[in-house]
Design an enzyme around this catalytic site. Structure first.
Site: not given
Length: 527
Positions: A49, A119
């Site tokens: 992420h 993301c």
């Protein structure tokens, strides 16, 4: 997109730029490295992420949309790794508008996909916009690299077990969602400002109460002194209290302006800019119809060999100018397409005129600044503008009209006057120097229509307030062009623009009145 107790980001960008960092987290917290060999038969270091940290905030994307928090302020804790992507010169209001555009279009919560649209794709797009950098390829391409198609569903199910909300991250225990309101960031910033103001008001009240209590103690001690009690001690305490108060006030004065003072200063500058625009509205070419200009541009391109990306960029321009979509529809390759049109000698001159006329129509829209700041990598627009004297007259005129129309909006006009330097064809240039060259060339042109556009541009530049050493030099260069033009005894409107600009240049730079006195003619001769 702002979390509860985090201060508003510092939006004052210096000439050195604002750092842009990539925060990299392992969503599995080490579990992927343990489980991947048994699931997919190969080692996977982590499930990544990422968030982009700029202007003292961390921006990221997840299952509820685009969010922000203090750097490292999510429940993931400290990042696994931090990489410096570069620096950005994009003003915070422009970046803020860009983020809100992403959050309400491409990166809504409903558009989120754990493997295909997550993301990392968001971070990659934001990094390109800010400083032309990319998220490391192994992070963005992790699904394709680490996951055979037949096993994607299996790994996706495992990831959801490891991270119940997929790629969703919580900032300081609070979930943030752009779906709540298009003005979510603005609202949170206003709440934060109110909170800070409340704290400052409380501190002032506390200080005031303390001063009142101190005065009351001094009065009491004076009363005791009059009664002959503790006179000497009262005098000493009184003197010490006054000395502490003086030192405290002096330290506060030496500490310089607070962030609130800086914000007030920025608001005052904006108000002054609005007053100046009301007093001296820019000269704009408003009789440009975006739909008509796009049709002419498309016709001029007939027969040109456009690849798939260039055809896509042409379709995006139609959506922007004809269908009225926002500038977010213009993809990453759009300016590469425009750059090719402006630089390819194999294309007809009408193609370049058409492209510039379309840009002139776009310049009248308040979101054009998002497009301009995408050009920071190649400087295709201003590199072409710097060669203004080498272009045919129709291209010169279309270029001048485009630049004039950029003064319709404050952010785009400021872009024209940036002093940061960049390289083009072995030369060191800056936006303000290119703008000045186009202005001077057009003002001194023998073609009446081009001179008209040049004096409009001259007037627009002169009525801007730019406090830099570079602008002092620009004032001198523009002043010399005005004096030469005035000596030719131009028409009434052209003369008015030139002398109005000269008066403003004289207010900007002390060297201008000296040049007028030395070179002449005397402005009083033009009543």
């Amino acid at each position: 997109m702002s979390s509860g107790s985090i201060a508003e980001p510092n939006t004052m960008a210096s000439e050195e730029g604002v750092p842009v960092d990539l925060y990299i987290y392992d969503l599995s917290n080490g579990m992927a490295a343990l489980l991947a060999p048994s699931i997919i038969g190969r080692h996977v270091e982590g499930v990544w992420h990422t968030g982009v940290v700029v202007y003292e905030r961390e921006y990221f994307y997840g299952g509820t949309g685009v969010s922000s928090c203090a750097p490292g302020g999510t429940q993931l804790g400290a990042p696994y790794k931090v990489e410096r992507l570069g620096t950005t010169f994009v003003p915070f209001p422009v970046f803020n508008e860009y983020i809100q555009g992403l959050a309400t279009t491409t990166y809504t919560g409903s558009a989120y996909r754990l493997l295909e649209h997550n993301c990392n794709h968001f971070s990659d797009e934001v990094a390109q916009f800010l400083c032309g950098a990319r998220v490391p390829k192994h992070i963005v391409a992790q699904p394709e690299r680490d996951l055979p198609p037949a096993l994607r569903l299996a790994l996706e199910a495992v990831l959801y077990k490891l991270v119940p909300d997929g790629d969703q991250v919580y900032a300081n225990g609070v979930r943030h969602s752009r779906r709540d309101s298009p003005d979510f960031l603005t609202l949170n910033n206003q709440i934060e400002e109110a909170r800070v103001a409340s704290q400052e008001l409380g501190a002032r009240r506390s200080t005031l109460a303390e001063k009142l209590a101190r005065k009351e103690r001094r009065k009491e001690k004076k009363r005791k002194k009059q009664r002959g009690q503790d006179g000497d001690v009262a005098d000493l305490d009184d003197d010490m209290a006054e000395a502490v108060e003086v030192v405290t006030e002096q330290r506060a004065a030496l500490a310089g302006p607070s962030s609130r003072d800086l914000d007030a200063e920025a608001d005052e500058r904006l108000a002054e800019e609005q007053r100046r625009r009301a007093r001296d509205p820019p000269i704009i070419y408003r009789d440009i119809d975006g739909a008509q200009e796009f049709e002419a541009f498309s016709k001029a391109l007939e027969g040109a060999e456009l690849n798939a990306d260039e055809q896509q960029s042409l379709d995006e321009l139609q959506q922007y100018l004809v269908q009225g979509e926002g500038s977010w529809v213009l993809g990453d390759e759009f300016l590469s397409f425009i750059g090719r049109v402006l630089s390819d000698d194999g294309l007809k001159s009408e193609c370049r005129v058409g492209a510039l006329r379309c840009l002139a129509a776009a310049a009248l829209r308040d979101d054009v600044s998002l497009l301009l700041h995408q050009d920071r990598r190649h400087h295709a627009l201003l590199a072409y503008a710097h060669r203004v004297d080498a272009h045919p007259p129709p291209e010169q005129l279309a270029l001048a009209v485009f630049i004039c129309n950029l003064f319709e909006n404050t952010s785009s006009s400021e872009w024209l006057l940036y002093i940061s330097e960049w390289e083009a064809n072995g030369q060191t240039l800056s936006n303000i120097r290119v703008t000045t060259k186009v202005c001077v060339h057009c003002v001194l042109s023998e073609a009446g229509e081009l001179r008209d556009a040049g004096t409009a541009l001259l007037y627009n530049v002169a009525t801007k307030e730019v406090k830099t050493v570079v602008f002092d030099e620009v004032c001198v260069e523009l002043c010399m062009a005005v004096l030469q033009l005035v000596a030719w005894a131009p028409g009434e409107e052209t003369l008015w623009r030139a002398l109005a600009a000269l008066a403003r240049l004289g207010a900007h730079s002390a060297e201008v009145p000296q040049l007028v006195a030395m070179v002449g003619p005397d402005p009083s001769a033009f009543r």
